[in-house]
Motif scaffolding. Structure first.
Motif, PDB file in Angstrom:
ATOM      1  N   ASN A  34      81.124 -75.664-117.556  1.00  0.00           N
ATOM      2  CA  ASN A  34      79.703 -75.896-116.641  1.00  0.00           C
ATOM      3  C   ASN A  34      78.323 -75.358-116.830  1.00  0.00           C
ATOM      4  OD1 ASN A  34      81.939 -77.662-115.134  1.00  0.00           O
ATOM      5  ND2 ASN A  34      82.377 -75.256-114.096  1.00  0.00           N
ATOM      6  N   THR A  35      78.539 -75.340-118.075  1.00  0.00           N
ATOM      7  CA  THR A  35      76.923 -74.978-118.998  1.00  0.00           C
ATOM      8  C   THR A  35      76.050 -75.878-119.241  1.00  0.00           C
ATOM      9  OG1 THR A  35      78.212 -73.208-120.054  1.00  0.00           O
ATOM     10  CG2 THR A  35      75.567 -73.516-120.908  1.00  0.00           C
ATOM     11  N   ASN A  36      74.738 -75.368-118.763  1.00  0.00           N
ATOM     12  CA  ASN A  36      73.488 -76.898-118.486  1.00  0.00           C
ATOM     13  C   ASN A  36      72.330 -75.633-119.566  1.00  0.00           C
ATOM     14  OD1 ASN A  36      74.447 -79.386-117.576  1.00  0.00           O
ATOM     15  ND2 ASN A  36      74.113 -77.330-115.409  1.00  0.00           N
ATOM     16  N   PRO A  37      71.891 -76.417-120.628  1.00  0.00           N
ATOM     17  CA  PRO A  37      70.353 -75.922-121.322  1.00  0.00           C
ATOM     18  C   PRO A  37      70.209 -75.354-120.323  1.00  0.00           C
ATOM     19  CG  PRO A  37      70.967 -78.106-121.422  1.00  0.00           C
ATOM     20  CD  PRO A  37      71.972 -77.743-120.382  1.00  0.00           C
ATOM     21  N   GLY A  38      69.616 -73.856-120.812  1.00  0.00           N
ATOM     22  CA  GLY A  38      68.673 -72.924-120.222  1.00  0.00           C
ATOM     23  C   GLY A  38      69.467 -72.169-119.821  1.00  0.00           C
ATOM     24  N   ASP A  39      70.960 -71.722-119.570  1.00  0.00           N
ATOM     25  CA  ASP A  39      72.157 -71.134-118.965  1.00  0.00           C
ATOM     26  C   ASP A  39      72.288 -70.284-120.243  1.00  0.00           C
ATOM     27  OD1 ASP A  39      71.856 -72.725-116.634  1.00  0.00           O
ATOM     28  OD2 ASP A  39      74.144 -73.053-117.189  1.00  0.00           O
ATOM     29  N   LEU A  40      72.616 -68.775-119.088  1.00  0.00           N
ATOM     30  CA  LEU A  40      72.914 -67.707-120.258  1.00  0.00           C
ATOM     31  C   LEU A  40      74.135 -67.836-120.668  1.00  0.00           C
ATOM     32  CD1 LEU A  40      71.134 -64.330-118.755  1.00  0.00           C
ATOM     33  CD2 LEU A  40      69.980 -66.416-120.864  1.00  0.00           C
ATOM     34  N   LEU A  41      74.486 -67.195-121.340  1.00  0.00           N
ATOM     35  CA  LEU A  41      75.697 -67.257-122.663  1.00  0.00           C
ATOM     36  C   LEU A  41      76.522 -66.033-122.508  1.00  0.00           C
ATOM     37  CD1 LEU A  41      75.944 -69.787-125.740  1.00  0.00           C
ATOM     38  CD2 LEU A  41      76.252 -70.184-122.701  1.00  0.00           C
ATOM     39  N   PHE A  42      77.069 -65.184-122.134  1.00  0.00           N
ATOM     40  CA  PHE A  42      77.819 -63.704-122.339  1.00  0.00           C
ATOM     41  C   PHE A  42      78.979 -63.756-122.740  1.00  0.00           C
ATOM     42  CE2 PHE A  42      75.284 -64.318-118.598  1.00  0.00           C
ATOM     43  CZ  PHE A  42      74.357 -63.024-118.403  1.00  0.00           C
ATOM     44  N   TRP A  43      78.815 -62.703-124.066  1.00  0.00           N
ATOM     45  CA  TRP A  43      80.429 -62.488-124.234  1.00  0.00           C
ATOM     46  C   TRP A  43      80.872 -61.342-123.660  1.00  0.00           C
ATOM     47  CZ3 TRP A  43      77.269 -65.216-126.942  1.00  0.00           C
ATOM     48  CH2 TRP A  43      77.336 -66.516-127.466  1.00  0.00           C
ATOM     49  N   GLY A  44      81.973 -61.043-123.320  1.00  0.00           N
ATOM     50  CA  GLY A  44      82.622 -59.700-122.183  1.00  0.00           C
ATOM     51  C   GLY A  44      82.992 -59.954-121.347  1.00  0.00           C
ATOM     52  N   ILE A  45      82.419 -58.602-120.203  1.00  0.00           N
ATOM     53  CA  ILE A  45      83.705 -59.212-118.890  1.00  0.00           C
ATOM     54  C   ILE A  45      82.350 -59.034-118.165  1.00  0.00           C
ATOM     55  CG2 ILE A  45      85.895 -59.441-119.159  1.00  0.00           C
ATOM     56  CD1 ILE A  45      85.162 -56.058-118.142  1.00  0.00           C
ATOM     57  N   PRO A  46      82.328 -59.928-116.789  1.00  0.00           N
ATOM     58  CA  PRO A  46      80.509 -59.503-116.087  1.00  0.00           C
ATOM     59  C   PRO A  46      80.736 -58.071-115.874  1.00  0.00           C
ATOM     60  CG  PRO A  46      81.953 -60.988-115.031  1.00  0.00           C
ATOM     61  CD  PRO A  46      82.997 -60.483-116.116  1.00  0.00           C
ATOM     62  N   GLU A  47      81.570 -57.178-115.980  1.00  0.00           N
ATOM     63  CA  GLU A  47      81.094 -55.539-115.079  1.00  0.00           C
ATOM     64  C   GLU A  47      80.522 -55.402-116.855  1.00  0.00           C
ATOM     65  OE1 GLU A  47      84.064 -57.159-114.952  1.00  0.00           O
ATOM     66  OE2 GLU A  47      83.520 -57.685-112.566  1.00  0.00           O
TER      67      GLU A  47
END
Length: 116
Positions: free
Chosen positions: A61-74
């Motif tokens: 559900n990613t759109n241009p401008g969204d942040l990508l994260f590696w790991g877990i939210p915490e």
């Protein structure tokens, strides 16, 4: 959404930043993209960035401008800004320079954050 943030991010290619979070915070604070937190300012801290976005999502559900994260939210360990077409802009872990990178099946983000 304007491309102002993208223009500024592209202008940073090759520049050094002390962290991926510092790069993301600089881009969005400089282009006046407000974060979800009360202050409206983006933090350079990766954990704080997960609270700054409007909503956490999956990579599908990613759109241009969204942040990508590696790991877990915490405990995310890196982030980048999705550009579209499988590309993102991020600080390279080895030389701390901003680079355009491609998503690949061997190193996909674990979650994303909606910015716009």
């Amino acid at each position: 959404m304007t491309s102002n943030w993208l223009d500024l991010a592209l202008a940073q290619l090759g520049n050094k930043y002390y962290s991926p979070g510092a790069f993301v915070a600089f881009i969005f604070n400089s282009t006046h993209v407000h974060s979800h937190v009360k202050s409206g300012k983006w933090s350079a801290d990766l954990v704080d960035l997960t609270y700054d976005v409007y909503e956490l999502n999956t990579i599908e559900n990613t759109n241009p401008g969204d942040l990508l994260f590696w790991g877990i939210p915490e405990q995310p360990y890196t982030t980048g800004i999705y550009v579209g077409g499988g590309q993102f802009i991020a600080v390279d872990a080895n030389d701390k320079r901003v680079k355009m990178q491609m998503l690949n099946k061997n190193w996909l983000p674990t979650f994303t954050g909606t910015v716009f």
